[in-house]
Design an enzyme around this catalytic site. Structure first.
Site, PDB file in Angstrom:
ATOM      1  N   ASP A 193      66.138   3.610  -1.670  1.00 22.71           N
ATOM      2  CA  ASP A 193      66.935   3.972  -0.692  1.00 22.71           C
ATOM      3  C   ASP A 193      67.689   3.053  -0.308  1.00 22.71           C
ATOM      4  OD1 ASP A 193      68.115   5.534   1.255  1.00 22.71           O
ATOM      5  OD2 ASP A 193      66.529   5.405   2.683  1.00 22.71           O
ATOM      6  N   THR A 209      71.194   6.030  -4.003  1.00 22.86           N
ATOM      7  CA  THR A 209      69.892   6.102  -4.162  1.00 22.86           C
ATOM      8  C   THR A 209      69.388   6.193  -5.642  1.00 22.86           C
ATOM      9  OG1 THR A 209      69.862   7.308  -2.020  1.00 22.86           O
ATOM     10  CG2 THR A 209      67.556   7.385  -3.140  1.00 22.86           C
ATOM     11  N   GLU A 262      62.772  -6.518   6.816  1.00 20.77           N
ATOM     12  CA  GLU A 262      61.832  -6.949   7.176  1.00 20.77           C
ATOM     13  C   GLU A 262      61.309  -8.349   6.606  1.00 20.77           C
ATOM     14  OE1 GLU A 262      60.310  -2.777   6.157  1.00 20.77           O
ATOM     15  OE2 GLU A 262      58.488  -3.660   7.687  1.00 20.77           O
ATOM     16  N   LYS A 301      73.349   4.834   4.314  1.00 19.38           N
ATOM     17  CA  LYS A 301      72.557   5.007   3.374  1.00 19.38           C
ATOM     18  C   LYS A 301      73.061   6.081   2.078  1.00 19.38           C
ATOM     19  CE  LYS A 301      68.600   3.929   5.768  1.00 19.38           C
ATOM     20  NZ  LYS A 301      67.565   3.396   5.171  1.00 19.38           N
ATOM     21  N   GLU A 304      65.086  -0.151  -0.288  1.00 19.03           N
ATOM     22  CA  GLU A 304      64.018   0.056   0.488  1.00 19.03           C
ATOM     23  C   GLU A 304      63.204   0.550  -0.522  1.00 19.03           C
ATOM     24  OE1 GLU A 304      64.972   1.365   4.932  1.00 19.03           O
ATOM     25  OE2 GLU A 304      65.155   3.036   3.313  1.00 19.03           O
ATOM     26  N   HIS A 322      56.460  -0.228   8.455  1.00 18.11           N
ATOM     27  CA  HIS A 322      57.901  -0.260   8.421  1.00 18.11           C
ATOM     28  C   HIS A 322      58.526   0.319   9.720  1.00 18.11           C
ATOM     29  CE1 HIS A 322      62.047   0.121   6.937  1.00 18.11           C
ATOM     30  NE2 HIS A 322      61.846   1.356   7.156  1.00 18.11           N
ATOM     31  N   GLU A 380      60.451   2.797  -1.883  1.00 15.34           N
ATOM     32  CA  GLU A 380      59.774   4.111  -1.526  1.00 15.34           C
ATOM     33  C   GLU A 380      59.255   4.836  -2.847  1.00 15.34           C
ATOM     34  OE1 GLU A 380      62.002   6.478   0.771  1.00 15.34           O
ATOM     35  OE2 GLU A 380      63.174   4.885   1.994  1.00 15.34           O
ATOM     36  N   TYR A 429      74.293   4.507  13.361  1.00 13.56           N
ATOM     37  CA  TYR A 429      73.476   5.510  13.316  1.00 13.56           C
ATOM     38  C   TYR A 429      72.804   6.293  14.519  1.00 13.56           C
ATOM     39  CZ  TYR A 429      69.003   2.821  13.479  1.00 13.56           C
ATOM     40  OH  TYR A 429      67.991   2.288  13.818  1.00 13.56           O
ATOM     41  N   PHE A 468      59.936   8.696   6.947  1.00 16.44           N
ATOM     42  CA  PHE A 468      59.574   7.535   7.865  1.00 16.44           C
ATOM     43  C   PHE A 468      58.248   7.401   7.869  1.00 16.44           C
ATOM     44  CE2 PHE A 468      61.083   5.414  12.050  1.00 16.44           C
ATOM     45  CZ  PHE A 468      61.480   4.316  11.585  1.00 16.44           C
ATOM     46  N   GLN A 508      74.626   0.740   9.053  1.00 15.05           N
ATOM     47  CA  GLN A 508      73.570   1.552   9.464  1.00 15.05           C
ATOM     48  C   GLN A 508      73.301   1.103  11.039  1.00 15.05           C
ATOM     49  OE1 GLN A 508      69.797   0.867   7.724  1.00 15.05           O
ATOM     50  NE2 GLN A 508      68.608   2.437   9.159  1.00 15.05           N
ATOM     51  N   ARG A 535      72.558  -2.432   6.091  1.00 13.83           N
ATOM     52  CA  ARG A 535      72.022  -2.582   7.479  1.00 13.83           C
ATOM     53  C   ARG A 535      73.240  -2.655   8.728  1.00 13.83           C
ATOM     54  NH1 ARG A 535      67.387  -0.087   6.435  1.00 13.83           N
ATOM     55  NH2 ARG A 535      65.872  -1.361   5.099  1.00 13.83           N
ATOM     56  N   ASP A 590      64.531  12.067   3.461  1.00 11.97           N
ATOM     57  CA  ASP A 590      63.873  10.685   3.411  1.00 11.97           C
ATOM     58  C   ASP A 590      63.018  10.632   4.725  1.00 11.97           C
ATOM     59  OD1 ASP A 590      63.022   8.517   2.509  1.00 11.97           O
ATOM     60  OD2 ASP A 590      64.821   7.576   3.355  1.00 11.97           O
ATOM     61  N   ARG A 634      65.121  -2.061  18.201  1.00 15.83           N
ATOM     62  CA  ARG A 634      65.249  -1.374  19.742  1.00 15.83           C
ATOM     63  C   ARG A 634      64.300  -2.276  20.605  1.00 15.83           C
ATOM     64  NH1 ARG A 634      65.324   2.823  16.003  1.00 15.83           N
ATOM     65  NH2 ARG A 634      63.168   2.518  15.553  1.00 15.83           N
ATOM     66  N   THR A 640      60.238   4.139   3.683  1.00 11.49           N
ATOM     67  CA  THR A 640      59.858   2.629   3.069  1.00 11.49           C
ATOM     68  C   THR A 640      58.391   2.540   3.207  1.00 11.49           C
ATOM     69  OG1 THR A 640      62.129   1.977   3.768  1.00 11.49           O
ATOM     70  CG2 THR A 640      60.525   0.251   3.349  1.00 11.49           C
TER      71      THR A 640
HETATM   72  O1  LIG Z   1      64.060   2.174  12.352  1.00 15.87           O
HETATM   73  C1  LIG Z   1      64.978   2.908  12.296  1.00 15.87           C
HETATM   74  O2  LIG Z   1      65.713   3.092  13.041  1.00 15.87           O
HETATM   75  C2  LIG Z   1      65.462   3.365  10.954  1.00 15.87           C
HETATM   76  C3  LIG Z   1      64.980   2.796   9.681  1.00 15.87           C
HETATM   77  C4  LIG Z   1      65.430   3.330   8.535  1.00 15.87           C
HETATM   78  O3  LIG Z   1      66.152   2.573   7.640  1.00 15.87           O
HETATM   79  C5  LIG Z   1      65.274   4.720   7.999  1.00 15.87           C
HETATM   80  C6  LIG Z   1      64.625   4.984   6.771  1.00 15.87           C
HETATM   81  O4  LIG Z   1      65.232   5.010   5.690  1.00 15.87           O
HETATM   82  C7  LIG Z   1      63.395   5.706   6.759  1.00 15.87           C
HETATM   83  C8  LIG Z   1      62.408   4.713   5.714  1.00 15.87           C
HETATM   84  O5  LIG Z   1      62.655   4.545   4.723  1.00 15.87           O
HETATM   85  O6  LIG Z   1      61.322   4.709   6.261  1.00 15.87           O
HETATM   86 CA   LIG Z   2      64.590   5.064   3.687  1.00 12.97          CA
HETATM   87 MG   LIG Z   3      70.201   5.100   0.549  1.00 11.04          MG
END
Ligand SMILES: O=C(O)/C=C/C(=O)CC(=O)CC(=O)O
Ligand SMILES: [Ca+2]
Ligand SMILES: [Mg+2]
Length: 419
Positions: free
Chosen positions: A237, A261, A368, A257, A203, A137, A205, A248, A132, A244, A241, A130, A146, A354
């Protein structure tokens, strides 16, 4: 004159003769799974078309790929065979071709009303990755996870980053999703809790379905990567949260995750999407040469997410986005995936990440849309921060042509309570 089928297709159908997406279906309970293409409100059974000797081109006449219970063998044959299948089927289904149109017996055998069939996962998925690749996003998640100073890491603009997903829990649209349990961490110095996820999310996608793949140690050139992609599907996906965000760091997504899916049953081919190709966003800084494409393209595919809240009859649209918001293209993703020598195999699935657009109405997940639960969404008489038990999430995707659509149908799943 636009190509027309002898099968009646309503103008708002996702599945006119211009589309012909591939899937795997059972015509009735207990029958064996087989390949089919969607045409209007029918599924054309490719095993009977093949039995009748109607795949008579050089690549498919000797092949038993349409007698298989998944599309992997067909995917392995590559673009020349895919183009031949599409040309053969467009010809067979066209209004002025009598071969199938005037053969009542074969029509009866091969055209099954869509309402009667059961759709299955169309491919055996060896590996699922997957990406990013939506900048919007990445920025929004970065701000929330962060802080605004480091919202997007500098590497993001130089390579399409991804995590390795779990293929065993990929399910076809319509399969219920059980709310995962796991560890979460509310805040500060409090100890972690264990229990059903309190921040279950979707998510929005899409995903690329890999064709022939590559040998271990032999990367795919970015300008040839298109020949390795059979088509696209819608992908949800599902993401917990709370699980996660606690687990992670530093190794990335895992149990937040991997509990489920969902993918849509119909694979829309890149050939069907070609009329909707559009320029991908300009990339700044310029990518390194191995990622620099001669033609960098996206597709204009309108995407929509609806939530049908538990106990309600009506669903509400919660976001509208478009595939063309992706910063990194699917061909760059595929080339990057193989650049270290990693081999891809027929049926591998590459999620786009996403797909959020720039406006708040186009964000691709509840994290979001509700800004991590701070701004609940109103849904006709109720509100949501995250998903509740009994909620159904329904994705749809469609490209609108001149008098016809090339659509993906829907990709849906309902949340069941934790056991
Ligand atoms: O910003 C992050 O640390 C993580 C974001 C996500 O959830 C990861 C992901 O599944 C990637 C995406 O769907 O764009
Ligand atoms: Ca994703
Ligand atoms: Mg998933």
């Amino acid at each position: 004159m636009a190509l027309k089928s002898f099968v009646e297709v309503s103008p708002d159908s996702h599945f006119p003769i211009q589309n012909l997406p591939f899937g795997i279906f059972k015509p009735e309970p207990g029958s064996t799974p087989r390949p089919g293409v969607a045409i209007g409100d029918y599924v054309l059974d490719l095993s009977s078309i093949s039995d009748a000797g109607l795949f008579d081109g050089p690549f498919l006449s000797g092949s038993d790929c349409f007698q298989e219970p998944n599309l992997n063998k067909f995917l392995a044959l590559g673009r020349p065979a895919w183009k031949e299948a599409r040309a053969t089927l467009q010809n067979l289904l066209s209004a002025d071709e009598p071969k199938l149109r005037d053969n009542a017996n074969l029509r009866e055998k091969s055209l099954v009303p869509m309402g009667k069939v059961e759709m299955l996962l169309p491919i055996v998925i060896g590996d699922y990755t997957d990406f990013f690749s939506s900048m919007h996003h990445a920025r929004n998640c970065g701000i929330m996870f962060r802080g605004p100073e480091n919202a997007i890491n500098p590497n993001w603009f130089h390579l399409p980053i991804a995590y390795h997903g779990r293929s065993s829990s990929i399910v076809v649209s319509g399969t219920d999703i059980i709310r995962p349990r796991g560890q979460g961490h509310p805040s500060g110095n409090t100890p972690p809790y264990f229990g059903p996820s309190r921040k279950l999310d979707f998510e929005l996608e899409m995903a690329a379905v890999v064709g022939p793949g590559n040998e271990l140690g032999k990367p795919v050139d970015v300008n040839e990567a298109g020949d390795h992609i059979f088509g696209l599907v819608l992908l949800n996906d599902w993401s917990a949260r709370d699980i996660q965000s606690w687990e992670y760091v530093p190794l990335g997504p895992f149990l937040g995750k991997s509990f489920g899916t969902t993918m849509s049953p119909w694979i829309v081919t890149l050939d069907a999407l070609e009329p909707f190709a559009c320029d991908a966003p300009k990339q700044d800084p310029q990518p390194l040469p191995y990622l620099a494409e001669k033609i960098s393209k996206n597709y204009d595919i309108s995407l929509e997410v609806q939530i049908k809240p538990a106990g309600q009859e009506d669903s509400c649209v919660v976001t509208r986005s478009n595939f063309n918001h992706l910063y990194w293209t699917v061909t760059q993703q595929l080339a990057h995936h193989t650049i270290n020598g990693c081999n891809l195999r027929p049926g591998d699935l590459l999620g786009t990440g996403t797909i959020s657009g720039p406006e708040p109405e186009s964000y691709g997940c509840l994290l979001e849309l509700t800004w991590n639960g701070q701004k609940p969404l109103s849904l006709k008489g109720t509100t949501r921060k995250f998903l509740e038990d009994g909620d159904e999430v329904i994705f749809s995707g469609c490209s609108k042509g001149d008098g016809y659509n090339v659509g993906f149908g829907t990709c849906s799943g309902k949340i069941l309570p934790s056991p």
